[in-house]
Design an enzyme around this catalytic site. Structure first.
Site, PDB file in Angstrom:
ATOM      1  N   GLY A 111     129.564 -62.892   7.259  1.00 46.10           N
ATOM      2  CA  GLY A 111     129.697 -61.482   7.630  1.00 46.10           C
ATOM      3  C   GLY A 111     131.120 -60.987   7.642  1.00 46.10           C
TER       4      GLY A 111
ATOM      5  N   HIS B  91     133.957 -58.127   2.990  1.00 51.36           N
ATOM      6  CA  HIS B  91     135.087 -57.460   2.335  1.00 51.36           C
ATOM      7  C   HIS B  91     134.859 -57.500   0.831  1.00 51.36           C
ATOM      8  CE1 HIS B  91     136.482 -61.444   1.330  1.00 51.36           C
ATOM      9  NE2 HIS B  91     136.457 -61.788   2.611  1.00 51.36           N
ATOM     10  N   GLU B  92     135.840 -56.950   0.108  1.00 50.17           N
ATOM     11  CA  GLU B  92     135.725 -56.834  -1.345  1.00 50.17           C
ATOM     12  C   GLU B  92     135.374 -58.180  -2.019  1.00 50.17           C
ATOM     13  OE1 GLU B  92     135.694 -53.825  -2.578  1.00 50.17           O
ATOM     14  OE2 GLU B  92     135.496 -54.540  -4.645  1.00 50.17           O
TER      15      GLU B  92
ATOM     16  N   HIS C 237     133.433 -60.588  -0.857  1.00 53.22           N
ATOM     17  CA  HIS C 237     131.981 -60.770  -0.756  1.00 53.22           C
ATOM     18  C   HIS C 237     131.245 -59.798  -1.689  1.00 53.22           C
ATOM     19  CE1 HIS C 237     133.203 -61.977   3.493  1.00 53.22           C
ATOM     20  NE2 HIS C 237     132.596 -63.050   3.051  1.00 53.22           N
TER      21      HIS C 237
END
Ligand code: PAF
Length: 282
Positions: A31, A34-35, A37
Site C-alpha cells: 500500500g 506511488h508511481e 506501483h
C-alpha cells in the site's frame, strides 16, 4: 473495482476467472501506492485480462526494531489510485485473516540472503517468501509484477517460483524515479526536508559509479569506495551497505564482468532507503 477482504472470497473469485480462461496479472503491495506501483499495474493491465492487486503490510517481514507500526498507510487514497488504473480486484485482508493462528510452517530462504538487505534484515526474506506463497495461492496469478528497486527481493522470488513450481511468470519492472533521480518509495514521505534534498545523491553516486565502469574501471572495491565517499560527503545519512555482486546470483566478484548489481542502503533519521543499478558489462 471489487474490494475483497477474505481469503475464501478472493480464491473463489480468482478460480472463477481462471475457469473462464482469463489471465490474471497480480501486483502484491504493502500500500501507500506511488508511481512505481502504478507502473506495475499499468504493465499488468497491458498483459492480462484481469488485474488484481493486494494491499497488506506484512508483519512477519519486519524485524523487531523496524518500521512495521509506522509504515505509511492510506487505504482511501490507495483505493482511488487503483481505480484510476482500472484494477479489477483489490485484496485487502487484515492481519488476523492472513495469520489467524500461530503459523505451523514458514518458508525459509536458503540462498541469496546472506548479503545486502538479507544480511541487515535477518528473517526479512523468509517473511516475504512466506506471505507471497500464501498470496500466490490466494490470487492464483498468471503473471506477478515486482519493481527492480527491490532487486534482491526479485532474485529471491525467482527462486521461490522456480523451487516451488508456481505456474507463474515473474515480471520484473524498471525502477521509477522522481525527476531528481530519487527512487520512488512509500518510505520517502518519512524524509525530513533537508534529507529529501540530500536523497538524490544516492542515485547520483550510482550514476557516477556507472560512468566510472563505462570508462573502463573493473575493480569492485574502487566502485564501492566512490559510492560510499559520495554519500558520506553529500548526505547526513549513515551507510548500511554499498555492495557489488553478480545479478541475479548475488555472488561476490573480484572483477566486474557480466550482469552485475551495485546496491546500497542508507539510514536517514527516520527512514532506511535502498537503491541499485543493474548493469551488463562486456
Ligand atoms: O515489496 C513489497 O511491497 C513486499 O515485500 C511484498 C512483495 C508485497 C510482500 O509483502
Amino acid at each position: 473495482m471489487k474490494v475483497i477482504t477474505t481469503i475464501k472470497e478472493m480464491q473463489a473469485e480468482m478460480l472463477k476467472q481462471k475457469d473462464m480462461g482469463k489471465s490474471i496479472g497480480f501486483v502484491p503491495t504493502m500500500g501507500f501506492l506511488h508511481e512505481g506501483h502504478l507502473t506495475l499495474m499499468r504493465k499488468a493491465r497491458q498483459e492480462n485480462d484481469i488485474v488484481t492487486i493486494s494491499i497488506f503490510v506484512n508483519p512477519i517481514q519486519f524485524g523487531p526494531n523496524e518500521d512495521y507500526e509506522t509504515y505509511p498507510r492510506d487505504f482511501e487514497k490507495d483505493q482511488e489510485l487503483a481505480m484510476g488504473e482500472n484494477v479489477d480486484f483489490l485484496f485487502y485482508p487484515s492481519v488476523e485473516e492472513m495469520y489467524p493462528n500461530p503459523s505451523t510452517i514458514k518458508v525459509i530462504v536458503q540462498e541469496r540472503t546472506n548479503v545486502l538487505c538479507g544480511k541487515s534484515r535477518p528473517g526479512h526474506f523468509d517473511g516475504v517468501a512466506t506471505v507471497l506463497t500464501k498470496l500466490f495461492h490466494i490470487a492464483l496469478p498468471t503473471r506477478a509484477y515486482f519493481g527492480k528497486k527491490d532487486a534482491q527481493q526479485v532474485a529471491v522470488i525467482q527462486g521461490l517460483i522456480s523451487d516451488f513450481n508456481f505456474p507463474i511468470e515473474l515480471v520484473p519492472v524498471d525502477i521509477v524515479r522522481e525527476e531528481d533521480g530519487l527512487a520512488k518509495s512509500s518510505r520517502n514521505v518519512k524524509l525530513l526536508p533537508d534529507e529529501r534534498k540530500q536523497a538524490p545523491t544516492l542515485y547520483k553516486s550510482l550514476e557516477m559509479a556507472q560512468d566510472m565502469i563505462e570508462k573502463g574501471e573493473r575493480d569492485p572495491l574502487k566502485i564501492i569506495s566512490l559510492v560510499k565517499e559520495t554519500i558520506e560527503n553529500e548526505t547526513n545519512s549513515v551507510i548500511d551497505y554499498v555492495e557489488v555482486y553478480s545479478y541475479p546470483g548475488l555472488d561476490p566478484l573480484e572483477k566486474l564482468e557480466g550482469s552485475i548489481i551495485i546496491a546500497l542502503a542508507v539510514k536517514f533519521s527516520m527512514v532506511r532507503l535502498i537503491d541499485n543499478v543493474i548493469l551488463e558489462i562486456k
